[in-house]
Structures are given as C-alpha cells and as structure tokens.
Design a protein around this motif. Sequence first.
Motif, PDB file in Angstrom:
ATOM      1  N   GLY B 266      40.426  80.079  28.358  1.00  0.00           N
ATOM      2  CA  GLY B 266      38.982  80.000  28.169  1.00  0.00           C
ATOM      3  C   GLY B 266      38.444  78.591  27.985  1.00  0.00           C
ATOM      4  N   ARG B 267      39.325  77.575  28.080  1.00  0.00           N
ATOM      5  CA  ARG B 267      38.856  76.194  27.889  1.00  0.00           C
ATOM      6  C   ARG B 267      39.049  75.377  29.154  1.00  0.00           C
ATOM      7  N   MET B 268      38.115  74.431  29.379  1.00  0.00           N
ATOM      8  CA  MET B 268      38.228  73.597  30.566  1.00  0.00           C
ATOM      9  C   MET B 268      39.359  72.569  30.377  1.00  0.00           C
ATOM     10  N   VAL B 269      40.119  72.369  31.444  1.00  0.00           N
ATOM     11  CA  VAL B 269      41.257  71.450  31.384  1.00  0.00           C
ATOM     12  C   VAL B 269      41.071  70.393  32.466  1.00  0.00           C
ATOM     13  N   ASP B 270      41.251  69.108  32.103  1.00  0.00           N
ATOM     14  CA  ASP B 270      41.120  68.068  33.133  1.00  0.00           C
ATOM     15  C   ASP B 270      42.447  67.319  33.341  1.00  0.00           C
ATOM     16  N   GLY B 271      42.400  66.345  34.229  1.00  0.00           N
ATOM     17  CA  GLY B 271      43.604  65.640  34.697  1.00  0.00           C
ATOM     18  C   GLY B 271      44.550  65.143  33.608  1.00  0.00           C
ATOM     19  N   PRO B 272      44.050  64.345  32.662  1.00  0.00           N
ATOM     20  CA  PRO B 272      44.960  63.802  31.635  1.00  0.00           C
ATOM     21  C   PRO B 272      45.668  64.899  30.827  1.00  0.00           C
ATOM     22  N   ILE B 273      44.982  66.039  30.633  1.00  0.00           N
ATOM     23  CA  ILE B 273      45.619  67.130  29.872  1.00  0.00           C
ATOM     24  C   ILE B 273      46.741  67.747  30.703  1.00  0.00           C
ATOM     25  N   VAL B 274      46.546  67.819  32.007  1.00  0.00           N
ATOM     26  CA  VAL B 274      47.612  68.348  32.878  1.00  0.00           C
ATOM     27  C   VAL B 274      48.821  67.396  32.850  1.00  0.00           C
ATOM     28  N   VAL B 275      48.546  66.102  32.884  1.00  0.00           N
ATOM     29  CA  VAL B 275      49.637  65.114  32.841  1.00  0.00           C
ATOM     30  C   VAL B 275      50.412  65.254  31.533  1.00  0.00           C
ATOM     31  N   ARG B 276      49.687  65.387  30.420  1.00  0.00           N
ATOM     32  CA  ARG B 276      50.341  65.518  29.114  1.00  0.00           C
ATOM     33  C   ARG B 276      51.153  66.813  29.071  1.00  0.00           C
ATOM     34  N   ALA B 277      50.590  67.890  29.648  1.00  0.00           N
ATOM     35  CA  ALA B 277      51.288  69.176  29.654  1.00  0.00           C
ATOM     36  C   ALA B 277      52.579  69.075  30.457  1.00  0.00           C
ATOM     37  N   GLN B 278      52.533  68.358  31.580  1.00  0.00           N
ATOM     38  CA  GLN B 278      53.732  68.198  32.401  1.00  0.00           C
ATOM     39  C   GLN B 278      54.812  67.429  31.642  1.00  0.00           C
ATOM     40  N   ARG B 279      54.363  66.405  30.893  1.00  0.00           N
ATOM     41  CA  ARG B 279      55.304  65.609  30.094  1.00  0.00           C
ATOM     42  C   ARG B 279      55.983  66.495  29.039  1.00  0.00           C
ATOM     43  N   LEU B 280      55.190  67.364  28.443  1.00  0.00           N
ATOM     44  CA  LEU B 280      55.711  68.275  27.411  1.00  0.00           C
ATOM     45  C   LEU B 280      56.706  69.270  28.027  1.00  0.00           C
ATOM     46  N   LEU B 281      56.403  69.725  29.233  1.00  0.00           N
ATOM     47  CA  LEU B 281      57.323  70.645  29.924  1.00  0.00           C
ATOM     48  C   LEU B 281      58.653  69.948  30.208  1.00  0.00           C
ATOM     49  N   ASP B 282      58.569  68.711  30.714  1.00  0.00           N
ATOM     50  CA  ASP B 282      59.793  67.950  31.010  1.00  0.00           C
ATOM     51  C   ASP B 282      60.637  67.796  29.751  1.00  0.00           C
ATOM     52  N   LEU B 283      59.954  67.550  28.630  1.00  0.00           N
ATOM     53  CA  LEU B 283      60.643  67.383  27.352  1.00  0.00           C
ATOM     54  C   LEU B 283      61.276  68.705  26.907  1.00  0.00           C
ATOM     55  N   GLY B 284      60.527  69.785  27.022  1.00  0.00           N
ATOM     56  CA  GLY B 284      61.009  71.094  26.587  1.00  0.00           C
ATOM     57  C   GLY B 284      62.248  71.544  27.322  1.00  0.00           C
ATOM     58  N   VAL B 285      62.337  71.165  28.589  1.00  0.00           N
ATOM     59  CA  VAL B 285      63.501  71.540  29.399  1.00  0.00           C
ATOM     60  C   VAL B 285      64.785  70.986  28.764  1.00  0.00           C
ATOM     61  N   LEU B 286      64.674  69.813  28.138  1.00  0.00           N
ATOM     62  CA  LEU B 286      65.841  69.211  27.481  1.00  0.00           C
ATOM     63  C   LEU B 286      66.342  70.063  26.312  1.00  0.00           C
ATOM     64  N   TYR B 287      65.464  70.912  25.776  1.00  0.00           N
ATOM     65  CA  TYR B 287      65.840  71.765  24.643  1.00  0.00           C
ATOM     66  C   TYR B 287      66.099  73.210  25.107  1.00  0.00           C
ATOM     67  N   GLY B 288      66.189  73.385  26.439  1.00  0.00           N
ATOM     68  CA  GLY B 288      66.451  74.708  26.981  1.00  0.00           C
ATOM     69  C   GLY B 288      65.256  75.636  26.870  1.00  0.00           C
ATOM     70  N   MET B 289      64.056  75.095  26.715  1.00  0.00           N
ATOM     71  CA  MET B 289      62.872  75.946  26.601  1.00  0.00           C
ATOM     72  C   MET B 289      62.432  76.443  27.986  1.00  0.00           C
ATOM     73  N   GLU B 290      61.902  77.654  27.996  1.00  0.00           N
ATOM     74  CA  GLU B 290      61.364  78.202  29.240  1.00  0.00           C
ATOM     75  C   GLU B 290      59.935  78.612  29.012  1.00  0.00           C
ATOM     76  N   GLY B 291      59.115  78.414  30.038  1.00  0.00           N
ATOM     77  CA  GLY B 291      57.673  78.560  29.837  1.00  0.00           C
ATOM     78  C   GLY B 291      57.097  79.919  30.116  1.00  0.00           C
ATOM     79  N   ASP B 292      57.851  80.782  30.781  1.00  0.00           N
ATOM     80  CA  ASP B 292      57.220  82.034  31.207  1.00  0.00           C
ATOM     81  C   ASP B 292      57.325  83.143  30.152  1.00  0.00           C
ATOM     82  N   GLU B 293      57.779  82.780  28.932  1.00  0.00           N
ATOM     83  CA  GLU B 293      57.774  83.773  27.865  1.00  0.00           C
ATOM     84  C   GLU B 293      56.357  83.881  27.334  1.00  0.00           C
ATOM     85  N   THR B 294      55.881  85.089  27.127  1.00  0.00           N
ATOM     86  CA  THR B 294      54.521  85.227  26.611  1.00  0.00           C
ATOM     87  C   THR B 294      54.517  85.104  25.095  1.00  0.00           C
ATOM     88  N   ALA B 295      53.459  84.497  24.602  1.00  0.00           N
ATOM     89  CA  ALA B 295      53.396  84.308  23.155  1.00  0.00           C
ATOM     90  C   ALA B 295      52.241  85.084  22.556  1.00  0.00           C
TER      91      ALA B 295
END
Lengths: 87, 295
Positions: B266-295
């Motif tokens: 429900g919130r608008m997302v722009d470019g820098p937030i997508v970049v930050r999200a991608q960085r967080l995903l790359d980091l999470g992969v190092l901890y074996g995290m997977e993104g498709d689990e629903t919370a």
Amino acid sequence: MRYEAAQAGTLESSDCLVTLAPSGEFSFEYRSGNGGLFAERTEAMVREILERYGTPCLRVQISDQGALEATLRARLEIALERALRKE
Amino acid sequence: MKPRRSMLYMPGNSPGMLQHAPVFGADSVLLDLEDAVAVAEKDAARRLVAHFLRVLDFGRVEVTVRINGADTPYFETDLEEIIPARPSAVRLPKCQSPGDVLRADALMTTIEERHGMEAGTVGIHAMLETARGLEHAFEIATASPRVKALTLGGQDLTADLGVQKTREGWELFYARGRVVMAARAAGIAAFDTVWTDVDDPEGLAAEAKQIVEMGFTGKAAIHPSQIPVIHEAFRPDPREFRRAWRIVTAAEEAERQGKGVLLVDGRMVDGPIVVRAQRLLDLGVLYGMEGDETA
C-alpha cells in the motif's frame, strides 16, 4: 658476486629457518619433523632457486617446521637477497 | 556491492596464519605488511605475501594487502612486489589528501603496465586515520576510480585527536559519520575500525550493531573469534528481509509491465528503496534467508 652468511624465516610451526653460508661448493642440509620425506624435493627447489640467482656455491641449511613450498621459496629468496646485501 | 562484512587482519610474516586465511569464515582478509611486521622482517613478509597471493586458493574470500605508508622507505617496494601478485586491493595507511591516492595510483599504473596487467586491476582502500585525512574524506574517495573503499583507522585517529578510545566510542562518532557519508556519496564501501579487546565480545557486538546502523558496509577484525560476532550484527531482520523481497519482486514485475509507479504493502516505492532492498536481499542470502516465505 660475493655472498655472506644470512638467515630468513623462523622455527615456528608451518615456517622454516633458512641459513646460508659462503662455500666453495654447494651443500645442502635438511632437518624436519617428518624425517627426510621432502628432502629430495626441497633440494631440487633449492638448486633451481640458487641457479636463478646465479650462485650455486653456498652451504644451505633448512630447518623445516612443516612449511608449504611457497613459504620455503619465499624464505630462501629473502635469505639470498640478505646475503647479497651484506656485501 | 559484494558483501564484505568482515575483514580479518593477518600478520604478513606468519605462514601458519596465512595458509589458513581461506578457512576462518571472513568475507575478506587483510594481509598486513605494516604494523604487524617488525622493521627487520619487512622484506620477508612482503615476499611471503607475494608468494601466497600467487599460489594459495582463497576461494570466495577477498584478499587485500595493507602496505606500508608513503612516508616509509617500504612503500614503493611493497607496491613493486605486491601489485604483480594481483590482490583485490591494497590498503593505503594514513591517507591525508587526494595527492596520497594519486601518487599510489600513478605508481600502481606503471607497475601494472610493466607486468602486462590492465591499468586499474588492483583497487585502493584508503585508510583515514588522521584529522586531516578525515577532513579530505570525499576528495580522497573520489581521487581515483581505483578507490573502492574508505576505512577508518580508530587507533591512530584517537592518538591524533589526543583522546582516549572508550568502550562506548563517542570520540569516533563524528569520524564514523564522516567516513560513511563520504563513502556513500562516492558510491564505495565504508569499513569500520577494529575492536581491540578480543576478550570482550559483548563490547564488539554493541559496537558492530552501532556501525551497521550508521551505514558501514563492513568492519575489520583482529581475531577469528570476532568474525561471527560481526556477521551477526549484519544479519537482516527477517521481516525487513521479506519486505525487501516483496519490493524487489514487485519492481521486477513493474519493469516487465512497463509501469513507472510501484506500490508495495500500500506504499509507494521509488528507485533508491529498490536498490536498498536488493542490497538487503544479497545480504540475507549469506544467512540462508529466503524471501518467498509469507509473514
């Protein structure tokens, strides 16, 4: 080209102590905890490096504490360069 | 940006340590020719590191070498021997001005060309550890495309400032902010200084959490036991990670459909937030995290 006595390396685990002394001919003394297992291979390496530095006539003593080949090479090269610098 | 959460300092003249460099679990190692090596052993450490760089398989571990400063007689010889052995970068101590970077850059280019290497193969991590260096942080970060990171040297800086290094670290607060801001503005990595008390992992954990929140991309370690503590500080919050996954997935979908505006939760997302999200995903992969689990 004259060389003087020089040393490089340590007696710590995984290292080696290389001692060089001027001599009329090449001689090689190798001490290690694993008997003479790597003595032949190490001597071949020593001869190759001495050849490269153009100084086949030296007394070379190596006390090997389980050094990898990279360590042996680095220590011998530096011992040779230190021996040369002392001239 | 490749994650480099931890950088383990290793004394350059210790073959027993160097040969185990790939197995301590650090994202990167710093083979030290400077403070960890006695003056009488500078030549031996330099040669040992050069040999190990050529023959040892470091796997995924990034390898950098801290050379001696430009104000020492070892600086040029360090570069002459280390650059042809192709570390990922050299760490330049006590950078005071863009001129320090440019001088190293010019020398490195000459050496690379002489050895048939492409100019710029080896990067520079510029160490800021004086008040003057910090005041030139952004100019140093942008002095050459070789500069891939700014790193804070807390020990020397507190000495330069004439203050004590405290457990809380407020004396470094401004310096840390300055390093992060300059590095981020230049689009390069920001590495924090070491935690010197190996017997105080709680202190390290608190400091590591603080520097992650300030925006640092990594922190130096002086002992292998510090690596998991530093990595834990970088572990993304699971909810943040899942939100990042939704943002990146939605951004990819929007791109496929040619949509400009993106709404996530429900919130608008722009470019820098997508970049930050991608960085967080790359980091999470190092901890074996997977993104498709629903919370």
